[in-house]
Design an enzyme around this catalytic site. Structure first.
Site, short mmCIF file in Angstrom:
data_model
loop_
_atom_site.label_atom_id
_atom_site.label_comp_id
_atom_site.label_asym_id
_atom_site.label_seq_id
_atom_site.Cartn_x
_atom_site.Cartn_y
_atom_site.Cartn_z
N ASP A 218 1.16 -1.25 0.12
CA ASP A 218 -0.03 -0.10 -0.18
C ASP A 218 0.31 0.92 0.22
O ASP A 218 2.01 1.43 -0.07
CB ASP A 218 -0.29 -0.03 0.92
CG ASP A 218 -1.71 0.79 1.40
OD1 ASP A 218 -2.14 1.43 0.38
OD2 ASP A 218 -1.96 1.87 2.13
N ASP B 72 -0.19 4.82 1.41
CA ASP B 72 -0.66 5.71 1.65
C ASP B 72 -0.65 4.76 3.71
O ASP B 72 -0.83 4.50 3.77
CB ASP B 72 -2.17 6.71 2.19
CG ASP B 72 -2.31 7.55 0.66
OD1 ASP B 72 -1.65 8.21 0.77
OD2 ASP B 72 -2.34 7.23 0.63
#
Length: 284
Positions: A83, A85
C-alpha cells in the site's frame, strides 16, 4: 510430513541484553544470531518455541517479534506488493491535500473510519474527494514536494527484495499523481491507484472510474502472483488499513506495518516499532 523448525526474530530501536536473554530463555531458543540492520537492532533466536508469555513480554518491552520458519529464505520471494498511504509513505495524501484548504479534520475523520473498516472505501473516497472540489491541481505538487516522506527503511527494504529478483507492486486507494512519481523514483514494476478528475487546472471533486478499492487491489496482486510466483515461491503483501486485508489474505506472507488493530490481528507478521526494512529479517 516434516514440521519445519521455527526461529524467533526480535527487532526494535534498542533491545537490552537482559530482555534479549529473558526472551531467549522463555522461548527455549538454541542460539542467538545478530542480524545486520541499518537503524534498529535485530536478532534471530534459532529453534524457538511458541511458549506462553513470549509475545506478551515483547509487547511490554516495545519489541517487534515474529516466529518464522527456519527454512523461509529471501531468495524465494518473487513478488512484493504494498500500500502507499501510511505504509510506503508516512502520510495520508488526501488528508494533507485537505489541510491546504483548512478542511483536514473533516477529511481525516472519514479516512480513519474507512481504514478501520467502519465504512465502505468507495463511499469514503467519494465523500472525501467531493470536499476538494475547486482546489487547484498545483496543491498536489505542494503535498508531494513539501509533505510526502518515505517511511523509514522503505528504500532499503525494496533494494533488498529487488536484489533477489522480486517484482514490486505499489497498489493504492490513493491517487495516480503520487503513485506514478513514487514508482519512477523507487523503481516499482507496476502500480494501481485512483485518478482525480481535473478540469481547467482544478479538481472537480470526482474520481474517475474504475475505482481502485480493496477487491481491485487484491485482484492486481493476485494477477502478479499468478505471473511471477512459481511453486515454492513467496508473494508478500504489506499494508496498514482494512482495505488492504483482501490483498494480504491472498499473500503467502502478509505484513502489517504500523497498522490498525484489525489488520495486525490477521497479518502473518507485524512491524510496529521498526522501519519497513525489518521485513527483510522475516526471511533467512
Amino acid at each position: 510430513m516434516t514440521i519445519p523448525t521455527m526461529d524467533l526474530v526480535l527487532q526494535a530501536p534498542a533491545i537490552g541484553g537482559d530482555d534479549l536473554k529473558a526472551i531467549a530463555e522463555l522461548a527455549d531458543g538454541r542460539s542467538i544470531e545478530v542480524l545486520v540492520a541499518a537503524s534498529h537492532q535485530a536478532y534471530r533466536i534459532a529453534c524457538a518455541k511458541r511458549r506462553p508469555g513470549v509475545a506478551e513480554l515483547c509487547v511490554a518491552r516495545g519489541i517487534d517479534c515474529a516466529f518464522v520458519p527456519s527454512d523461509r529464505t529471501r531468495e524465494r520471494v518473487r513478488v512484493v506488493a504494498m500500500d502507499m498511504d501510511s505504509t510506503l509513505i508516512t502520510i495520508e495524501c488526501i488528508d494533507e491535500i485537505a489541510d491546504l484548504v483548512g478542511i483536514k479534520p473533516q477529511v481525516a475523520v472519514i479516512t480513519a473510519s474507512a481504514m478501520r473498516g467502519e465504512i465502505d472505501f468507495a463511499e469514503s473516497l467519494a465523500r472525501r474527494v467531493a470536499l476538494l472540489a475547486g482546489l487547484p491541481v498545483t496543491a498536489l505538487d505542494q503535498v508531494y514536494d513539501e509533505r510526502l516522506l518515505l517511511s523509514p527503511g522503505a528504500e532499503r527494504m525494496l533494494a533488498g527484495f529487488k536484489a533477489v529478483g522480486a517484482r514490486t507492486l505499489l497498489v493504492s486507494g490513493g491517487f495516480t499523481y503520487f503513485t506514478d512519481r513514487l514508482a519512477e523514483r523507487l523503481g516499482f514494476d507496476d502500480t494501481a491507484s485512483n485518478s482525480l478528475e481535473v478540469v481547467a487546472g482544478k479538481l472537480t471533486g470526482r474520481v474517475l472510474q474504475p475505482i481502485v478499492d480493496a477487491p481491485v487491489k487484491a485482484a492486481r496482486f493476485a494477477n502478479m502472483r499468478r505471473k511471477y510466483v512459481p511453486e515454492g515461491g513467496i508473494a508478500i503483501a504489506i499494508g496498514d488499513g482494512a482495505n488492504d486485508l483482501p490483498m494480504m489474505k491472498a499473500a503467502d506472507v502478509s505484513i502489517a506495518y504500523r497498522a490498525k488493530p484489525v489488520v495486525r490481528a490477521q497479518a502473518t507478521h507485524s512491524i510496529d516499532h521498526c522501519g519497513l526494512d525489518a521485513a527483510l529479517h522475516f526471511f533467512a
